[in-house]
Design an enzyme around this catalytic site. Structure first.
Site, PDB file in Angstrom:
ATOM      1  N   ASP A  11      30.394  46.781  99.726  1.00 39.38           N
ATOM      2  CA  ASP A  11      29.445  45.627  98.386  1.00 39.38           C
ATOM      3  C   ASP A  11      29.905  44.692  98.952  1.00 39.38           C
ATOM      4  O   ASP A  11      30.736  43.611  99.994  1.00 39.38           O
ATOM      5  CB  ASP A  11      30.472  45.958  97.808  1.00 39.38           C
ATOM      6  CG  ASP A  11      30.678  47.153  96.685  1.00 39.38           C
ATOM      7  OD1 ASP A  11      29.862  48.027  96.914  1.00 39.38           O
ATOM      8  OD2 ASP A  11      31.328  47.463  96.085  1.00 39.38           O
ATOM      9  N   ASP A 130      22.627  57.286  89.415  1.00 47.34           N
ATOM     10  CA  ASP A 130      24.002  57.244  88.361  1.00 47.34           C
ATOM     11  C   ASP A 130      24.495  58.194  87.720  1.00 47.34           C
ATOM     12  O   ASP A 130      23.248  57.633  86.863  1.00 47.34           O
ATOM     13  CB  ASP A 130      24.284  56.129  88.298  1.00 47.34           C
ATOM     14  CG  ASP A 130      24.801  54.801  89.218  1.00 47.34           C
ATOM     15  OD1 ASP A 130      24.817  54.915  90.877  1.00 47.34           O
ATOM     16  OD2 ASP A 130      24.832  53.699  89.410  1.00 47.34           O
TER      17      ASP A 130
END
Lengths: 252, 211
Positions: A11, A130
């Site tokens: 990230d 997702d």
């Protein structure tokens, strides 16, 4: 024989790694390029950068990071986060990314997957999905998992394949961060349905989970973030474990 | 002698990695080499080594090459007449064939006899994406391949069906044993991406640079 890929995901926020390995010999643990180099050296099969910067301005730093990474890292690099239009894709590929991962923008504009895969080739278009369980089905969430789109996951996966996505990065929101293992039911149904490869993501907490992702879920690749960053186990350990279980992995 | 490597740019996505991998390898082996990304015919004429990358569909790649004035003529002159070492990567390898059967049938460069066909693996995913091992079956070439049975990074749905078996240097198994390295005199093609294949990829690039 084709090997199961192990992919660490970093990230990156405003050009800095926010979750990262705490290697003592690392000069700058927040530097994505340094992190990518280390992962490549320890046997990662690909690297994934997920840009979680809040503003468009800050995202521009990703282009420089990708260019620097391409000077030092010679395994495939996927970049996701904040990709809205074909120009964003072009800029990332031109600076040295091999694939881009597209999530919300594909939901807002289906043509983005179609146009970009026609222009740059399906091999560089990863569609990220997702998924969250609702009763006996799964629903697609957008905007970093904050928004219920009402779209059913399996019809969306088929649509993405038909539009030209080269592979699917499938994250179980129910399992993400839980360390309870992949959502194997979601994974199995998806890999049975699709002819393109599926990268499993969300929930891995022990070595057995990696194995199940392949043997029970049918995943072509396994993505993990925190278990690698916090050095709970190394990529080498994962590969050794899978190899011992007769799952082909790259060890050279 | 100074090596001058020309990587052909015909409007593809990521070819920076190819350039960077050649630069890194030359630096590590103390080779004096210039590595440029170019679409300029004059630069290609002045090069010592030519690299043709390729991504996407066969037809768009061959059209991309043809759209640059004098490119095909220059490549033919430098590779077929002057015999400069040439390396085609992925679709850049497939373009060596007589024809490609992706989105209809299209003519290729026709430098190595063969045809590009779709992989049809049983119960396996397409594209063939990821690391797979390469088995060297023919060492009868000037270029060295010290890479037998190592894994390389592949991403493709079509393969080069070589008509003449003596042009096959290595094969890879994906339900079908397809040619993963082909060669003919100074012309080489690899189906995988050496620039994305870690140390073994760099080793292969080094073998090419030594030609």
């Amino acid at each position: 024989m084709l090997k199961t890929r192990i992919i660490p995901c970093l990230d990156v926020k405003d050009g800095r790694v926010v979750k990262g390995i705490n290697f003592l010999d690392l000069i700058d643990a927040g530097d994505p390029v340094e992190q990518a180099k280390i992962y490549s050296e320890v046997g990662a099969d690909e690297i994934c950068f997920l840009d979680i910067s809040a503003s468009i301005e800050k995202r521009k730093t990703m282009i420089n990071i990708v260019a620097k990474t391409a000077e030092h890292v010679f395994i495939p690099l996927t970049v996701g986060g904040g990709i809205n239009e074909i120009e964003d894709i072009r800029a990332l590929l031109k600076s040295g990314a091999d694939k881009v991962s597209i999530n919300t923008a594909a939901i807002l504009n289906e043509n983005l997957i179609k146009d970009s895969s026609q222009r740059f080739g399906s091999q560089c278009i990863v569609a990220a999905v997702d998924a969250k369980r609702h009763n006996n089905d799964w629903i697609v969430y957008s905007h970093g998992g904050t928004k219920n789109t009402g779209i059913k996951v399996f019809s969306w996966l088929e649509k993405l394949q038909q539009l030209g996505a080269g592979e699917i990065l499938l994250t179980s929101m129910d399992r993400d961060g839980t360390k309870n293992g992949f959502d194997l039911e979601l994974l199995k149904k998806s890999t049975d349905l699709l002819t393109i490869p599926v990268i499993a993501s969300g929930g891995v907490g022990n070595l057995k989970h990696f194995e199940e992702g392949v043997t029970k879920g049918g995943a072509s690749a396994l993505l993990a973030a925190s278990v690698f960053h916090f050095a709970e186990f190394s990529i080498k350990e994962v590969k050794k474990f899978l190899n011992d279980k007769k799952i082909p992995v790259r060890i050279n | 002698m100074k090596k001058k490597v020309a990587i052909i740019d015909y409007g593809l996505g990521n070819i920076v990695s190819a350039q960077q991998s050649f630069i890194k390898d030359a630096r590590e082996h103390n080779l004096n080499a210039d590595v440029v990304i170019t679409k300029d015919v004059e630069t290609i004429n002045n090069s010592t080594h030519i690299v043709l990358p390729g991504q996407g569909a066969f037809n768009s790649c061959i059209e991309g090459l043809k759209s640059i004035d004098g490119m095909i003529d220059s490549l033919e002159n430098n590779v077929l007449n002057k015999k400069k070492p040439f390396l085609g990567i992925c679709v850049g390898m497939q373009l060596l064939a007589d024809e490609g059967r992706e989105n209809g049938t299209h003519n290729g460069l026709g430098w190595i006899k063969g045809s590009t066909k779709k992989l049809k693996p049983n119960n396996l995913k397409l594209p063939h994406m990821g690391w797979n091992n390469v088995n060297v079956i023919n060492k009868n070439f000037d270029m060295d391949f010290p890479i037998d049975n190592l894994d390389f990074y592949f991403v493709h749905s079509y393969y080069f069906d070589c008509f003449d078996k003596k042009n096959i240097i290595a094969t890879t198994d994906y339900d079908l044993k397809f040619p993963s390295i082909v060669g003919k005199e100074n012309i080489y093609g690899v189906q995988f991406h050496p620039e994305k294949s870690s140390n073994q990829g760099l080793r292969l690039i080094n073998s090419f640079l030594k030609l």
